[in-house]
Each structure stands twice: as structure tokens, then as C-alpha cells.
Design a protein around this motif. Structure first.
Motif, PDB file in Angstrom:
ATOM      1  N   GLN A   1       8.610 -10.516  -9.942  1.00 60.91           N
ATOM      2  CA  GLN A   1       9.815 -10.817 -10.708  1.00 60.91           C
ATOM      3  C   GLN A   1       9.873 -12.311 -10.978  1.00 60.91           C
ATOM      4  OE1 GLN A   1      13.571  -9.736  -8.931  1.00 60.91           O
ATOM      5  NE2 GLN A   1      14.779 -10.792 -10.479  1.00 60.91           N
ATOM      6  N   TYR A   2      10.131 -12.646 -12.233  1.00 59.33           N
ATOM      7  CA  TYR A   2      10.349 -14.041 -12.619  1.00 59.33           C
ATOM      8  C   TYR A   2      11.598 -14.087 -13.485  1.00 59.33           C
ATOM      9  CZ  TYR A   2       9.553 -18.747 -14.392  1.00 59.33           C
ATOM     10  OH  TYR A   2       9.684 -20.075 -14.694  1.00 59.33           O
ATOM     11  N   ASN A   3      12.660 -14.690 -12.960  1.00 55.50           N
ATOM     12  CA  ASN A   3      13.952 -14.691 -13.647  1.00 55.50           C
ATOM     13  C   ASN A   3      14.365 -13.252 -13.952  1.00 55.50           C
ATOM     14  OD1 ASN A   3      13.851 -17.472 -13.470  1.00 55.50           O
ATOM     15  ND2 ASN A   3      13.145 -17.754 -15.558  1.00 55.50           N
ATOM     16  N   ARG A   4      14.578 -12.919 -15.220  1.00 51.17           N
ATOM     17  CA  ARG A   4      15.012 -11.569 -15.589  1.00 51.17           C
ATOM     18  C   ARG A   4      13.856 -10.612 -15.831  1.00 51.17           C
ATOM     19  NH1 ARG A   4      20.222 -11.315 -16.114  1.00 51.17           N
ATOM     20  NH2 ARG A   4      21.476 -13.125 -16.694  1.00 51.17           N
ATOM     21  N   TRP A   5      12.643 -11.098 -15.780  1.00 50.11           N
ATOM     22  CA  TRP A   5      11.476 -10.258 -16.052  1.00 50.11           C
ATOM     23  C   TRP A   5      10.940  -9.651 -14.760  1.00 50.11           C
ATOM     24  CZ3 TRP A   5       9.955  -8.958 -20.856  1.00 50.11           C
ATOM     25  CH2 TRP A   5      10.401  -9.748 -21.923  1.00 50.11           C
ATOM     26  N   LYS A   6      10.578  -8.382 -14.835  1.00 49.62           N
ATOM     27  CA  LYS A   6       9.943  -7.687 -13.713  1.00 49.62           C
ATOM     28  C   LYS A   6       8.677  -7.015 -14.223  1.00 49.62           C
ATOM     29  CE  LYS A   6      14.329  -6.586 -11.372  1.00 49.62           C
ATOM     30  NZ  LYS A   6      15.237  -7.229 -12.324  1.00 49.62           N
ATOM     31  N   ILE A   7       7.600  -7.172 -13.470  1.00 52.58           N
ATOM     32  CA  ILE A   7       6.317  -6.565 -13.826  1.00 52.58           C
ATOM     33  C   ILE A   7       5.816  -5.773 -12.629  1.00 52.58           C
ATOM     34  CG2 ILE A   7       3.937  -6.998 -14.531  1.00 52.58           C
ATOM     35  CD1 ILE A   7       4.906  -9.604 -15.804  1.00 52.58           C
ATOM     36  N   GLY A   8       5.419  -4.549 -12.863  1.00 51.78           N
ATOM     37  CA  GLY A   8       4.900  -3.706 -11.790  1.00 51.78           C
ATOM     38  C   GLY A   8       3.583  -3.063 -12.188  1.00 51.78           C
ATOM     39  N   ALA A   9       2.717  -2.845 -11.206  1.00 49.67           N
ATOM     40  CA  ALA A   9       1.451  -2.156 -11.443  1.00 49.67           C
ATOM     41  C   ALA A   9       1.044  -1.436 -10.164  1.00 49.67           C
ATOM     42  CB  ALA A   9       0.358  -3.139 -11.874  1.00 49.67           C
ATOM     43  N   THR A  10       0.558  -0.217 -10.294  1.00 49.54           N
ATOM     44  CA  THR A  10       0.033   0.530  -9.142  1.00 49.54           C
ATOM     45  C   THR A  10      -1.286   1.194  -9.530  1.00 49.54           C
ATOM     46  OG1 THR A  10       1.270   2.545  -9.746  1.00 49.54           O
ATOM     47  CG2 THR A  10       2.315   1.027  -8.192  1.00 49.54           C
ATOM     48  N   TYR A  11      -2.173   1.281  -8.560  1.00 53.62           N
ATOM     49  CA  TYR A  11      -3.416   2.041  -8.706  1.00 53.62           C
ATOM     50  C   TYR A  11      -3.449   3.089  -7.596  1.00 53.62           C
ATOM     51  CZ  TYR A  11      -8.136   3.477  -7.711  1.00 53.62           C
ATOM     52  OH  TYR A  11      -9.227   4.244  -7.420  1.00 53.62           O
ATOM     53  N   LEU A  12      -3.801   4.329  -7.954  1.00 55.38           N
ATOM     54  CA  LEU A  12      -3.869   5.425  -6.981  1.00 55.38           C
ATOM     55  C   LEU A  12      -5.138   6.235  -7.174  1.00 55.38           C
ATOM     56  CD1 LEU A  12      -0.224   6.811  -7.377  1.00 55.38           C
ATOM     57  CD2 LEU A  12      -1.061   5.452  -5.464  1.00 55.38           C
ATOM     58  N   TYR A  13      -5.756   6.584  -6.057  1.00 57.35           N
ATOM     59  CA  TYR A  13      -6.802   7.605  -6.080  1.00 57.35           C
ATOM     60  C   TYR A  13      -6.094   8.925  -5.781  1.00 57.35           C
ATOM     61  CZ  TYR A  13     -11.164  10.068  -5.232  1.00 57.35           C
ATOM     62  OH  TYR A  13     -12.213  10.949  -5.306  1.00 57.35           O
ATOM     63  N   HIS A  14      -6.164   9.881  -6.718  1.00 54.63           N
ATOM     64  CA  HIS A  14      -5.282  11.034  -6.672  1.00 54.63           C
ATOM     65  C   HIS A  14      -6.077  12.339  -6.699  1.00 54.63           C
ATOM     66  CE1 HIS A  14      -1.255  12.822  -8.335  1.00 54.63           C
ATOM     67  NE2 HIS A  14      -1.630  13.343  -7.180  1.00 54.63           N
ATOM     68  N   ARG A  15      -5.815  13.183  -5.719  1.00 53.75           N
ATOM     69  CA  ARG A  15      -6.323  14.554  -5.713  1.00 53.75           C
ATOM     70  C   ARG A  15      -5.248  15.429  -6.332  1.00 53.75           C
ATOM     71  NH1 ARG A  15     -11.104  17.392  -5.429  1.00 53.75           N
ATOM     72  NH2 ARG A  15     -10.780  19.446  -4.488  1.00 53.75           N
TER      73      ARG A  15
ATOM     74  N   ALA B   1       0.862  -1.184   0.000  1.00 49.63           N
ATOM     75  CA  ALA B   1       0.000   0.000   0.000  1.00 49.63           C
ATOM     76  C   ALA B   1       0.893   1.228   0.000  1.00 49.63           C
ATOM     77  CB  ALA B   1      -0.901  -0.001   1.229  1.00 49.63           C
ATOM     78  N   LEU B   2       0.471   2.280  -0.659  1.00 48.69           N
ATOM     79  CA  LEU B   2       1.283   3.486  -0.715  1.00 48.69           C
ATOM     80  C   LEU B   2       0.403   4.721  -0.700  1.00 48.69           C
ATOM     81  CD1 LEU B   2       2.539   4.132  -4.363  1.00 48.69           C
ATOM     82  CD2 LEU B   2       0.857   2.377  -3.815  1.00 48.69           C
ATOM     83  N   GLY B   3       0.984   5.806  -0.222  1.00 52.35           N
ATOM     84  CA  GLY B   3       0.276   7.073  -0.177  1.00 52.35           C
ATOM     85  C   GLY B   3       1.257   8.209  -0.038  1.00 52.35           C
TER      86      GLY B   3
ATOM     87  N   LEU C   1      -3.527   7.946  -2.606  1.00 55.02           N
ATOM     88  CA  LEU C   1      -3.570   6.739  -1.787  1.00 55.02           C
ATOM     89  C   LEU C   1      -3.901   5.577  -2.708  1.00 55.02           C
ATOM     90  CD1 LEU C   1      -3.432   5.626   1.145  1.00 55.02           C
ATOM     91  CD2 LEU C   1      -5.921   5.862   1.203  1.00 55.02           C
ATOM     92  N   GLY C   2      -3.186   4.458  -2.551  1.00 56.20           N
ATOM     93  CA  GLY C   2      -3.461   3.342  -3.436  1.00 56.20           C
ATOM     94  C   GLY C   2      -2.710   2.088  -3.054  1.00 56.20           C
ATOM     95  N   ALA C   3      -2.602   1.183  -4.019  1.00 59.52           N
ATOM     96  CA  ALA C   3      -1.963  -0.115  -3.786  1.00 59.52           C
ATOM     97  C   ALA C   3      -1.146  -0.493  -5.011  1.00 59.52           C
ATOM     98  CB  ALA C   3      -3.022  -1.171  -3.495  1.00 59.52           C
ATOM     99  N   GLY C   4      -0.194  -1.410  -4.801  1.00 63.21           N
ATOM    100  CA  GLY C   4       0.654  -1.829  -5.907  1.00 63.21           C
ATOM    101  C   GLY C   4       1.051  -3.281  -5.797  1.00 63.21           C
TER     102      GLY C   4
END
Length: 447
Positions: free
Chosen positions: A282-296, A241-243, A275-278
Motif C-alpha cells: 500500500q502506498y497512500n491510497r493505492w493498494k497492489i496485491g499479487a499471489t501465486y499458488l500451486y493448485h490441485r 505464505a498461504l495454503g 500452496l503458495g505465496a503473496g
């Protein structure tokens, strides 16, 4: 002096750049968390950030239990929304700043007892080979010196003692390459001694070639062991979680106050947050990232910028005093808007080959703002881009280049009156940037 103080304040206080990410877009955003402590900057802007988290230490696992742990971190960032140009041209800077924090849990299979033991064995073997090679080198060259002196039939005992002492004493204190250089620069006393030296240097080269081949074989095994470990379904999953908060200050103009020009400029102090979540995987050399934020946020980036010079004249008797002040102000419909922000990255760590441990991060990404609560102020839009970042495992610096197509469907332009629209093909709207990150530890060894 005023601007110097302002720049110092912007850099010192914690901009919506989310600079804790491993890679970043033109807006400084990302979705895959950087492990460790680093300082980040964009060479084409005045973005600056400091990031810290506890992901660096837990990766140095000693048992299977250390593969699963809570992590946390944060960053502060600062910039001038208008870059460095106004600092030198005399206009007002537009300072902005922010702070972010996150907390999450990571699952992994980083620890592999067999791989750890194999690497330790190979490293010890390499050290043993280096020590043995030096001892063998000294013995072989001692024998070679005696042999060549004997074959040369040197009759002058004084010269024989002299060259034996000088060559053998140097042999004991110099590494093979240094001893080779010593021989090449040695000043012989006569032609017979001069004829011996090429035979000795040839022997040094032959020994060095053999030694290099032996070490290269062990190095290859060590590199291959690490590569095999990566290919044996290494994975990490992080959920967090991040904010954060962000703020900026700028001057806006709605209309000209003809009675008092100075009152035409409205000071806007924006305060927002997210405020949101992410999720990172990582699998071997591959990295995948995703985040969702509610943003003012606000629509500052869509306002039109104009530079003004405010001139005031004071007259007293036969004297006139003229004062000028440069003002940067923004015009257009302005307001704060709630949006949903989605960021996603696909990153591949490309080994550039050999034993150099040099790598490139290849990063395709998308940054999108959706479900705007006021599409007149801030339309829904998304950007796509690609970045390439170069580094070595032992370095503390990562630098790279990104190319980005902002507002893929031209929603910003389409939201303007038809007479003001400037619709252009994608190739004519590409943006480029150069970014860098300094790490307080070896940059990528824990990534």
C-alpha cells in the motif's frame, strides 16, 4: 427436509473462494488481504465465508515498533456450486467447501507521533467548542427573551411570568434545534406574545449558523490532517505464505446403463488444495496485491449439466406405484489437474468528498491459470475484471458491483471440437455480480 439439512451442512462446514480478500472476482478470488473479522457473500450465488486474522489490532499502534509485526489468519467457506436454483427446482445440490490459512510479516510506517498528537488536539478542541457553544447559546437566548419582552411592552404580569418560566426552563434542557422546534409549536396567549416568537426563532437560526461555521472549520482541519497523513508517503508491505484445502461432491454420467438407469450416475468426491505465496503493498491510497499458488484442482466448471428425472414403477396385482427422483448430473471428460494460479489486483481508495468519510474502492484485477499439466482437461486461461465497492469509515458493511470478462482469449471454447465451439466477442461474454461483506468492527478504519 433432506435439502434443508444439506444446506445447513454446507453452511456450517468450511470451494475454492479464498474469501479473506478485501475485494473479489466472480470466482471469489483476490490477492489483497482484508484486515479484521468479516462475513462475506455473493448475492448472485450461494457463497458464504467467515474470515478472521490479527491484522486489526496491530494497526492501532502506539509506537514505531508496532509498525512491524507477524500476522496470521484464515477463513472457512461453503457454497453450492449450482446456486439456489436446484434447491427450488428439486435437483441435487452440488455442495463444496474449503478452508485457508496464511502467515506473514508486515512492514509499515503507519505510526506518526506528530499526526497522532495533532488529531488529539483538534478532537479536544472540537469538544470544547461544542460545550462552549451550548453555554453561549443559553446566555444569549436568555438575554434575547428578556429584551423582546421588554420591547413588546407587555403589561400583563401573569403572562410575562408564564412565558419567561416556560421558555427559560425549556432553554436549559433542550438542545438549540429542539428549542427552535419548541418555539415553532408554542401556543401563544395573545397577539403580543405571538409577535415575539418569530424574533426568537430568527435569533436561534442566526446563532446556529455561527456555531456551524465554527465547527465546520475545525472539522475541515481534522479531515485535512488525516488526508495529509495519507499523502505523506504512507506505506505498508506484507509478505505471506498461504495454503488451503477444498472439496466438492457431485454426480457425473459417462453413459446410460440400459439395464439399470440408476447405475448410470457416478458419484465424484473431489479433494484438492493449494500452496503458495503473496505480496501486498500500500502506498497512500493505492493498494497492489499479487499471489501465486500451486493448485490441485479439477475441470468441474467445464462439464455439461443435465437435469434428469428417474422414474421407477412397482406393480403388484392390479396396483401400480410410480416414484420420481430429480437428479442433476454432469457429462464430459473429467479429471483432476495441477495448475499454477496467479492473481493480481490494483485498488484505489477514492474519497467521495466532504466530511462524510464515504469512500469507494476501485479495483482492476486479473485472475489466471497457467502451466496446466493437462491442457485437454483444463486449458491455460485468464480473466480480467473491474469492481467498485462503496462504504463509510464508520460502517460495518461494504457492498459493490463487479464486471468481468472470463476466458479472455476463448481458450475453453477453442479446446472443444470445431462443431461444438461457440466463439463470441468479449462484450457478449461479460458477467456481472453483486457482493457484500459484513465486518465485526468498523469496516475500513484499519484498511
Amino acid at each position: 427436509m433432506k435439502k434443508t439439512v444439506l444446506v445447513a451442512m454446507v453452511m456450517a462446514f468450511a470451494a475454492d473462494s479464498y474469501a479473506q480478500w478485501l475485494t473479489q472476482s466472480a470466482e471469489g478470488k483476490g490477492s489483497y488481504i482484508f484486515k479484521g473479522t468479516n462475513v462475506s457473500f455473493d448475492l448472485l450465488k450461494t457463497d458464504f465465508s467467515f474470515t478472521i486474522n490479527n491484522l486489526n489490532d496491530p494497526v492501532k499502534v502506539s509506537s514505531e515498533n508496532d509498525n512491524h509485526f507477524f500476522f496470521y489468519g484464515g477463513e472457512i467457506n461453503a457454497k453450492s456450486a449450482e446456486g439456489l436454483g436446484n434447491l427450488f427446482s428439486g435437483g441435487y445440490l452440488v455442495p463444496s467447501a474449503g478452508a485457508d490459512a496464511y502467515i506473514g510479516f508486515q512492514l509499515a510506517n503507519s505510526f506518526n507521533r506528530l499526526v497522532e498528537a495533532e488529531e488529539a488536539t483538534l478532537s479536544a478542541q472540537m469538544t470544547k467548542i461544542k460545550n462552549q457553544q451550548f453555554n453561549d447559546f443559553v446566555k444569549r437566548m436568555n438575554d434575547k427573551i428578556d429584551q423582546e419582552i421588554l420591547l413588546s411592552l407587555l403589561s400583563d404580569s401573569v403572562i410575562v411570568r408564564k412565558i419567561r418560566r416556560e421558555w427559560k426552563e425549556s432553554l436549559l434542557v433542550l438542545q438549540p434545534k429542539q428549542f427552535f422546534d419548541f418555539l415553532k409549536t408554542y401556543k401563544p396567549d395573545n397577539a403580543t406574545v405571538a409577535a415575539i416568537i418569530p424574533k426568537l426563532t430568527a435569533e436561534v437560526e442566526a446563532i446556529n449558523k455561527q456555531n456551524t461555521e465554527g465547527l465546520d472549520h475545525v472539522r475541515t482541519l481534522l479531515v485535512q490532517s488525516r488526508e495529509d497523513n495519507i499523502q505523506k508517503k504512507l506505506w505498508r508491505l506484507s509478505i505471506f505464505a498461504l495454503g488451503g484445502i477444498d472439496a466438492s461432491s457431485f454426480r457425473r454420467i459417462e453413459s446410460i446403463n440400459t439395464n439399470n438407469f440408476a447405475r448410470s450416475f457416478i458419484r465424484e468426491d473431489y479433494r484438492g488444495g493449494h500452496l503458495g505465496a503473496g505480496l501486498n503493498f500500500q502506498y497512500n491510497r493505492w493498494k497492489i496485491g499479487a499471489t501465486y499458488l500451486y493448485h490441485r484442482t479439477n475441470n468441474f466448471n467445464l462439464l455439461d449439466r443435465t437435469d434428469y428425472k428417474l422414474t421407477s414403477v412397482v406393480t403388484s396385482g392390479n396396483q401400480t406405484l410410480t416414484q420420481e427422483r430429480a437428479i442433476t448430473a454432469y457429462s464430459g471428460l473429467y479429471g483432476e489437474v495441477d495448475i499454477n494460479e496467479f492473481n493480481s489486483d490494483i485498488i484505489y481508495s477514492l474519497h467521495l468528498g466532504g466530511s462524510s468519510n464515504s469512500y469507494a474502492l476501485l479495483n482492476a484485477y486479473i485472475r489466471g491459470n497457467f502451466f496446466s499439466r493437462n491442457k485437454e482437461l483444463l486449458p491455460n486461461t485468464y480473466n480480467i475484471g473491474f469492481g467498485s465497492y462503496l462504504f463509510t469509515k464508520k460502517s460495518k458493511f461494504l457492498g459493490g458491483l463487479y464486471i468481468e470478462l472470463p476466458d479472455v482469449d476463448n481458450y475453453y471454447e477453442k479446446s472443444k471440437p470445431a462443431a461444438d465451439q461457440n466463439l463470441r466477442a468479449g462484450l457478449k461474454r461479460l458477467t456481472f455480480g453483486i457482493v457484500g461483506k459484513f465486518s465485526l468492527n468498523s469496516f475500513i478504519s484499519q484498511q
